[in-house]
Design an enzyme around this catalytic site. Structure first.
Site, short mmCIF file in Angstrom:
data_model
loop_
_atom_site.label_atom_id
_atom_site.label_comp_id
_atom_site.label_asym_id
_atom_site.label_seq_id
_atom_site.Cartn_x
_atom_site.Cartn_y
_atom_site.Cartn_z
N ASN A 110 0.80 -1.19 -0.08
CA ASN A 110 -0.21 -0.06 -0.06
C ASN A 110 0.93 1.35 0.09
OD1 ASN A 110 -2.11 -1.82 0.18
ND2 ASN A 110 -2.31 -1.67 2.31
N HIS A 127 5.92 -0.50 -2.69
CA HIS A 127 5.59 0.34 -3.91
C HIS A 127 5.54 1.70 -3.62
CE1 HIS A 127 2.97 -3.52 -5.31
NE2 HIS A 127 4.20 -3.73 -5.40
N CYS A 186 9.82 21.08 -10.59
CA CYS A 186 10.45 20.84 -9.46
C CYS A 186 11.01 22.09 -8.66
CB CYS A 186 11.70 19.85 -9.87
SG CYS A 186 12.88 19.70 -8.43
N CYS A 189 14.93 22.16 -8.74
CA CYS A 189 15.90 22.43 -10.16
C CYS A 189 15.02 23.09 -11.21
CB CYS A 189 16.32 21.00 -10.78
SG CYS A 189 15.13 20.12 -11.38
N GLY A 227 -4.91 -9.09 3.47
CA GLY A 227 -5.52 -8.08 2.47
C GLY A 227 -4.99 -8.01 0.98
N LEU A 254 -10.33 -11.59 2.20
CA LEU A 254 -11.69 -11.63 1.77
C LEU A 254 -11.57 -12.21 0.37
CD1 LEU A 254 -14.67 -11.49 2.78
CD2 LEU A 254 -14.89 -9.23 2.08
ZN ZN Z 1 14.36 18.47 -9.93
#
Ligand code: ZN
Length: 284
Positions: A110, A127, A186, A189, A227, A254
């Site tokens: 998650n 992840h 960003c 930068c 899960g 489930l």
């Molecule tokens: Zn950057």
């Protein structure tokens, strides 16, 4: 309050699972099914929204500026609901089991940060996490909440009508609405593009992160899958590795999982009912 345990076959399986967890040194592997009670959609479960939207892929995000723009516009609209999500009884039970000394680490598929919000430690976000962004030019990592403030400033008049936002916070945005969204660059930068610090579909989990999780598994007495239907290899490989190592595997989910044949004890019932009861039985 503990909800009634519905499945007829659950009591014996829950006894067995309690024995496994009470032995300690458990590594938790959690998936989307743990967060559905917090209002976070499960993209693969029975009520998942995969049918409604094709999820963003890494290939589209990287190569298609229009697809990227669409992603960020929808993400901007959905963020307040994401940010407001709170841990549920399942997350709390996991944190209690850990405080009771029964869990080693937690590996989660998650990206919602809810394990940590519930007080769990040593959480590896397989992840990544939606609470931060990464710049694809310079690598700067920044807070998603800060990006939201910058986006709000850049989009004072932007917002779909309420009837264009789905209950899960995701938004269908017509092209003319999408054109009005301004994405920012960003802050470090001045370039970009910015990406949420998550692993997209079609993207590989960084090798060192996988190795860290494998080491955690090798040091564990058992693996507890919570899960996750184990549809994607990024999670399923831990069940395969546990089987190779002779480490017993428990699962609460489930519905069926891809790993059922390799799972030693499976409780097929809602996590919000099972996990508080499991913690209680383990004295956590
Ligand atoms: Zn950057």
């Amino acid at each position: 309050m503990t909800a009634a345990l519905p499945a007829v076959e659950t009591p014996a399986a829950l006894d067995e699972l309690t024995g496994l967890v009470a032995d300690g040194d458990v590594l938790v592997l959690s998936g989307a099914g743990l967060s559905t009670d917090s209002g976070i959609p499960d993209y693969r479960g029975a009520t998942g929204s995969l049918r409604r939207h094709t999820p963003m892929t890494w290939q589209t995000f990287r190569r298609d500026p229009r697809g990227r723009h669409r992603y960020w516009a929808r993400s901007y609209v959905g963020w307040p609901q994401m940010a407001a999500a709170r841990p549920n009884a399942g997350h709390s039970a996991v944190a209690r089991l850990q405080r009771a000394g029964l869990l080693g680490g937690v590996v989660t598929q998650n990206v919602d940060g809810l394990h940590q919000a519930a007080g769990a430690r040593d959480v590896v976000e397989l992840h990544g996490g939606l609470d931060r962004t990464v710049c694809l030019s310079c690598g700067d990592v920044a807070s998603r909440a800060e990006l939201h403030r910058r986006l709000r400033a850049a989009n004072p008049a932007f917002g779909p009508r309420a009837d264009e936002v789905n209950p899960d916070g995701d938004a269908e945005l017509p092209d003319e609405v999408l054109d009005g969204f301004v994405m920012v660059d960003c802050r470090a930068c001045g370039s970009g593009p910015l990406k949420p610090d998550v692993v997209f579909f079609g993207e590989t989990v960084p090798r060192d992160r996988v190795d860290t999780c494998f080491r955690m598994l090798e040091e564990s007495g058992s693996l507890l899958v919570l899960g996750s239907s184990l549809t994607v290899m990024s999670g399923y490989r831990f069940v395969l590795r546990a089987a190779e190592l002779g480490i017993p595997v428990g699962a609460v989910n489930l519905g069926p999982t891809r790993g059922d044949a390799k799972v030693d004890v499976k409780v097929d019932a809602p996590l919000g009912a099972v996990l508080p009861e499991l913690a209680r039985r383990c004295g956590a």
